[in-house]
Design a protein around this motif. Structure first.
Motif, mmCIF file in Angstrom:
data_model
loop_
_atom_site.group_PDB
_atom_site.id
_atom_site.type_symbol
_atom_site.label_atom_id
_atom_site.label_comp_id
_atom_site.label_asym_id
_atom_site.label_seq_id
_atom_site.Cartn_x
_atom_site.Cartn_y
_atom_site.Cartn_z
ATOM 1 N N ALA A 143 116.319 14.741 54.430
ATOM 2 C CA ALA A 143 115.301 14.596 55.466
ATOM 3 C C ALA A 143 115.325 13.186 56.046
ATOM 4 O O ALA A 143 115.154 12.997 57.260
ATOM 5 C CB ALA A 143 113.926 14.921 54.887
ATOM 6 N N LEU A 144 115.558 12.199 55.200
ATOM 7 C CA LEU A 144 115.619 10.814 55.667
ATOM 8 C C LEU A 144 116.818 10.624 56.594
ATOM 9 O O LEU A 144 116.699 10.025 57.673
ATOM 10 C CB LEU A 144 115.704 9.872 54.469
ATOM 11 N N VAL A 145 117.961 11.156 56.205
ATOM 12 C CA VAL A 145 119.152 11.040 57.050
ATOM 13 C C VAL A 145 118.943 11.789 58.366
ATOM 14 O O VAL A 145 119.289 11.295 59.441
ATOM 15 C CB VAL A 145 120.396 11.548 56.299
ATOM 16 N N ARG A 146 118.371 12.983 58.298
ATOM 17 C CA ARG A 146 118.119 13.758 59.524
ATOM 18 C C ARG A 146 117.193 12.989 60.465
ATOM 19 O O ARG A 146 117.413 12.974 61.679
ATOM 20 C CB ARG A 146 117.512 15.119 59.157
ATOM 21 N N ARG A 147 116.182 12.323 59.923
ATOM 22 C CA ARG A 147 115.279 11.546 60.780
ATOM 23 C C ARG A 147 116.039 10.418 61.474
ATOM 24 O O ARG A 147 115.832 10.161 62.663
ATOM 25 C CB ARG A 147 114.117 10.973 59.969
ATOM 26 N N VAL A 170 122.944 23.075 52.942
ATOM 27 C CA VAL A 170 122.683 23.394 51.543
ATOM 28 C C VAL A 170 121.662 24.524 51.492
ATOM 29 O O VAL A 170 120.874 24.696 52.426
ATOM 30 C CB VAL A 170 122.154 22.160 50.769
ATOM 31 N N PRO A 171 121.689 25.326 50.420
ATOM 32 C CA PRO A 171 120.701 26.409 50.317
ATOM 33 C C PRO A 171 119.287 25.839 50.374
ATOM 34 O O PRO A 171 118.985 24.821 49.756
ATOM 35 C CB PRO A 171 120.991 27.023 48.939
ATOM 36 N N SER A 172 118.432 26.476 51.133
ATOM 37 C CA SER A 172 117.065 25.985 51.294
ATOM 38 C C SER A 172 116.075 27.111 51.057
ATOM 39 O O SER A 172 116.188 28.188 51.632
ATOM 40 C CB SER A 172 116.861 25.425 52.710
ATOM 41 N N SER A 173 115.126 26.836 50.186
ATOM 42 C CA SER A 173 114.039 27.791 49.966
ATOM 43 C C SER A 173 112.721 27.234 50.498
ATOM 44 O O SER A 173 111.655 27.785 50.235
ATOM 45 C CB SER A 173 113.909 28.096 48.472
ATOM 46 N N SER A 174 112.813 26.133 51.259
ATOM 47 C CA SER A 174 111.612 25.466 51.752
ATOM 48 C C SER A 174 110.890 26.331 52.784
ATOM 49 O O SER A 174 111.501 27.032 53.586
ATOM 50 C CB SER A 174 111.982 24.123 52.389
ATOM 51 N N THR A 220 102.721 16.515 46.368
ATOM 52 C CA THR A 220 102.855 16.602 47.822
ATOM 53 C C THR A 220 104.273 16.287 48.245
ATOM 54 O O THR A 220 104.844 16.959 49.121
ATOM 55 C CB THR A 220 101.872 15.623 48.508
ATOM 56 N N LEU A 221 104.874 15.276 47.624
ATOM 57 C CA LEU A 221 106.258 14.923 47.937
ATOM 58 C C LEU A 221 107.181 16.112 47.664
ATOM 59 O O LEU A 221 108.023 16.463 48.505
ATOM 60 C CB LEU A 221 106.674 13.700 47.110
ATOM 61 N N TYR A 222 107.031 16.732 46.495
ATOM 62 C CA TYR A 222 107.894 17.867 46.158
ATOM 63 C C TYR A 222 107.603 19.071 47.053
ATOM 64 O O TYR A 222 108.520 19.830 47.393
ATOM 65 C CB TYR A 222 107.753 18.233 44.680
ATOM 66 N N ASN A 223 106.343 19.244 47.454
ATOM 67 C CA ASN A 223 106.025 20.341 48.370
ATOM 68 C C ASN A 223 106.747 20.161 49.704
ATOM 69 O O ASN A 223 107.172 21.136 50.332
ATOM 70 C CB ASN A 223 104.518 20.417 48.615
ATOM 71 N N GLY A 236 111.072 19.273 48.249
ATOM 72 C CA GLY A 236 111.692 20.109 47.231
ATOM 73 C C GLY A 236 112.352 19.332 46.109
ATOM 74 O O GLY A 236 112.260 19.721 44.948
ATOM 75 N N SER A 237 113.045 18.263 46.438
ATOM 76 C CA SER A 237 113.802 17.506 45.436
ATOM 77 C C SER A 237 114.152 16.139 46.016
ATOM 78 O O SER A 237 113.934 15.882 47.202
ATOM 79 C CB SER A 237 115.097 18.252 45.078
ATOM 80 N N LYS A 238 114.743 15.300 45.189
ATOM 81 C CA LYS A 238 115.175 13.998 45.676
ATOM 82 C C LYS A 238 116.302 14.160 46.700
ATOM 83 O O LYS A 238 116.364 13.420 47.687
ATOM 84 C CB LYS A 238 115.637 13.125 44.508
#
Length: 203
Positions: free
Chosen positions: A53-57, A117-121, A39-42, A45-47
Motif C-alpha cells: 500500500a505504501l509503494v502504491r501510494r 498477490v492473493p488478496s482477501s481484503s 485497525t492497522l491489520y484491518n 492485512g499484514s506487514k
C-alpha cells in the motif's frame, strides 16, 4: 477509514526513513498513527500488505506529479522538460520512487514482488495495492503515454504522431537516466531541450 489509512501510511513512511523495513514494527506504526494495531491489520492485512500500500501510494503520487508537470507550461516542449525534472526531483526526495523507477531496491526497503498477490481484503484501496505494481519499463510507457495525450494535436498526421511518441519517450528516458547518473552543469532541463531540438517532432 481513509483518514486512519493515510495516517498509518505516513507513519510507515516515516519509520522507513529511520530504520530498515525489516526493523519496522507494526505496533510502532500503529502507535505513531494513533490507532490500534487491530485497525492497522484491518486496513492492510499484514506487514507486506502495508508495504504494498505504501509503494502504491508513492506510485500514484509520482504519476500525479507527472500530470501536473505536463500542464505546467503553455509551451509543449517545456512540458516535457518539466516532466523530466519532476522525475529527477521525485526520485531524489523519495527512496521508494527511486527504487520503483530504477528497479534498484536496497536491503533497507521492503522486498516486494511486482506481480499481483492473493488478496482477501474487503478494503478497496488494499485490493488495488495487492494488484500488480509497475516495473521501471512500465513507468516509461505510463509517462510517455500521458505526455503524448497532453501534447497531441487534433488532425496530426500519422508521421507527426509517430514523431511525437518518439520525442516523448526520449524525454522520459532522459529523465530516468538522470536519476541514475545526474546531469552535468546545465542539468536535466538543458539536456532534454537539446534532444528535443534535434528531433523532427513539433514539440
Amino acid at each position: 477509514m481513509p483518514g486512519a489509512r493515510e495516517s498509518l501510511l505516513d507513519s510507515a513512511y516515516a519509520a522507513l526513513g529511520r530504520r530498515p523495513w525489516s526493523a519496522v514494527r507494526m505496533v510502532d506504526v500503529a502507535a505513531v498513527a494513533g490507532v490500534s494495531r487491530q485497525t492497522l491489520y484491518n486496513e492492510f492485512g499484514s506487514k507486506e500488505g502495508l508495504a504494498r500500500a505504501l509503494v502504491r501510494r508513492e506510485v500514484d503520487a509520482y504519476l500525479a506529479g507527472v500530470e501536473r508537470a505536463l500542464t505546467s507550461h503553455p509551451e509543449p516542449g517545456e512540458r516535457l522538460v518539466a516532466a523530466a525534472q519532476w522525475t529527477v526531483s521525485a526520485a531524489r526526495g523519495n527512496v521508494l520512487v527511486r527504487a520503483m523507477l530504477t528497479g534498484c531496491w536496497s536491503e533497507r526497503l521492503p522486498s516486494l514482488t511486482l506481480s499481483a498477490v492473493p488478496s482477501s481484503s474487503t478494503v478497496p484501496a488494499q485490493r488495488r495495492a495487492d494488484g500488480p505494481l509497475p516495473s521501471p519499463g512500465d513507468f516509461v510507457g505510463l509517462v510517455r503515454d500521458r505526455a503524448v495525450a497532453s501534447l497531441a494535436r487534433p488532425g496530426a498526421s500519422q508521421a507527426e504522431s509517430g514523431d511525437l511518441v518518439r520525442a516523448c519517450e526520449l524525454a522520459v528516458r532522459l529523465g530516468l537516466s538522470c536519476v541514475l547518473a545526474p546531469a552535468g552543469e546545465k542539468g536535466t532541463a538543458e539536456m532534454v531541450r537539446r534532444v528535443l531540438a534535434s528531433t523532427r517532432a513539433a514539440v
